[in-house]
Design an enzyme around this catalytic site. Structure first.
Site, PDB file in Angstrom:
ATOM      1  N   LYS A  40      14.230-111.662 -10.538  1.00 55.59           N
ATOM      2  CA  LYS A  40      13.032-111.811 -11.364  1.00 55.59           C
ATOM      3  C   LYS A  40      12.051-112.815 -10.780  1.00 55.59           C
ATOM      4  CE  LYS A  40      14.736-109.792 -15.583  1.00 55.59           C
ATOM      5  NZ  LYS A  40      14.975-109.901 -17.037  1.00 55.59           N
ATOM      6  N   ARG A  73      23.691-108.678 -15.654  1.00 58.88           N
ATOM      7  CA  ARG A  73      23.024-107.440 -15.258  1.00 58.88           C
ATOM      8  C   ARG A  73      22.357-107.684 -13.911  1.00 58.88           C
ATOM      9  NH1 ARG A  73      17.974-104.986 -15.624  1.00 58.88           N
ATOM     10  NH2 ARG A  73      17.996-102.756 -16.164  1.00 58.88           N
TER      11      ARG A  73
END
Length: 338
Positions: A280, A315
């Protein structure tokens, strides 16, 4: 939740402390002896864990129910398969069903416990696509991987979730926490499988336009608590619910870091915690790495920080690297051999 609610963040203990001095965090390997009491109107304070109210202490310590047959007494890895042309780090790589299925098989061989399959990008600025187009992307992949491992459908749309479950999916992972459509809650209750509720401020097109919070940690906690309550009212048992604080979804760098530092607070919801930090933008902001595909080291560092606070599921895009890091972390911290 109200201001009178008790916000207690368990403080993970040194593993060298004996079990007689600590309590298990969510029934897992991480333990705690103290908790930080947080408030919107007073400075934090630290109290002994055993001084917490019995009902809260039960939520903090009780083992979490298995998810899709996977026990949560050790960290689990969820591999990401984006069957999209425009996802932020791997858009287009798995758009063809055969390529996506091959990627899923590779992730399982590398150590993934569950696969999360999505057909609509929810990166900042992404536009919504029709449900039919989204379903057409994911259903062949789910059918190809059915039976190989537990499969999760990453969707906001209940009609896509229903079709995915019919094809072989077993977990409904919704970045809108079942708020996107009027029948989302009913669909999740009807399908009967576990559901993951993720926090997001705004939708993908608007979420990064100056997100604001009074207190990001407590605001996200309260919002997720309200969604858990809505699920229970709809007939979805708490044991079927995972929560995800939604790193990067309507958050600044400071918001993301505050959530990551305070993750153990979310055990107070009595649900398993799923953490998605892989590749991210906050990792790029901290490291200077502009290419999401080259952010595995930062992703692993953030993931291990989550595991140290009792997170049950990571995840990730980089399964092999994460599995290796988790195995070493478990052996060093807890003396566990996978």
């Amino acid at each position: 939740m109200t201001e009178r609610a008790l916000y207690a963040r368990p403080i993970p203990a040194d593993p060298a402390l004996g079990d007689d001095q600590t309590l298990p965090l969510a029934g897992g390997p991480v333990r705690f002896a103290f908790a930080q009491i947080l408030s919107r109107s007073a400075p934090p304070r630290v109290v002994p864990a055993r001084a917490l109210p019995d009902d809260l202490l039960e939520r903090l310590t009780a083992p979490r129910a298995p998810i899709c047959g996977l026990t949560l007494d050790r960290p689990r890895i969820m591999g990401v398969i984006n069957v999209t042309p425009d996802s932020f780090s791997d858009g287009g790589r798995h758009l063809a069903a055969e390529a996506a299925a091959d990627a899923g098989r590779r992730m399982l061989a590398e150590g993934a416990d569950i696969l999360d399959i999505g057909g609509e990008s929810t990166r900042p600025g992404a536009a919504e696509i029709p449900a039919g187009e989204e379903a057409a992307r994911v259903l062949p992949v789910i059918a190809a991987l059915r039976g190989a491992a537990p499969l999760s459908i990453d969707t906001r749309k209940p009609e896509v979730a229903r079709a995915a479950f019919a094809a072989g999916a077993a977990l409904y992972n919704d970045v809108s926490a079942l708020t996107f459509a009027p029948d989302s809650l009913a669909a999740a209750a009807e399908l009967g499988g576990p559901v993951c509720l993720m926090h997001a401020q705004g939708d993908p097109q608007t979420m990064q336009r100056n997100p604001r919070y009074d207190d990001v940690l407590l605001d996200v906690y309260d919002w997720l608590a309200a969604r858990v309550a809505a699920c229970e009212a709809a007939g979805i048992a708490r044991a079927r619910i995972l929560v995800d604080p939604g790193i990067g979804f309507g958050k600044t760098l400071a918001h993301n870091l505050a959530l990551l530092r305070g993750l153990s607070l979310f055990h107070g919801l009595g649900c398993a915690i799923l953490l998605g930090v892989s590749r991210k933008s906050f990792i790029g902001a901290l490291s200077g790495e502009a290419d999401p595909a080259r952010r595995a080291p930062g992703s692993i560092a953030a993931g291990l920080a989550g595991l140290a606070q009792g997170v049950q599921i990571l995840r990730v895009h980089d399964v092999a690297q994460t599995a290796q890091a988790v195995a070493v972390w478990r052996a060093i911290r807890h003396g566990e051999n996978p």
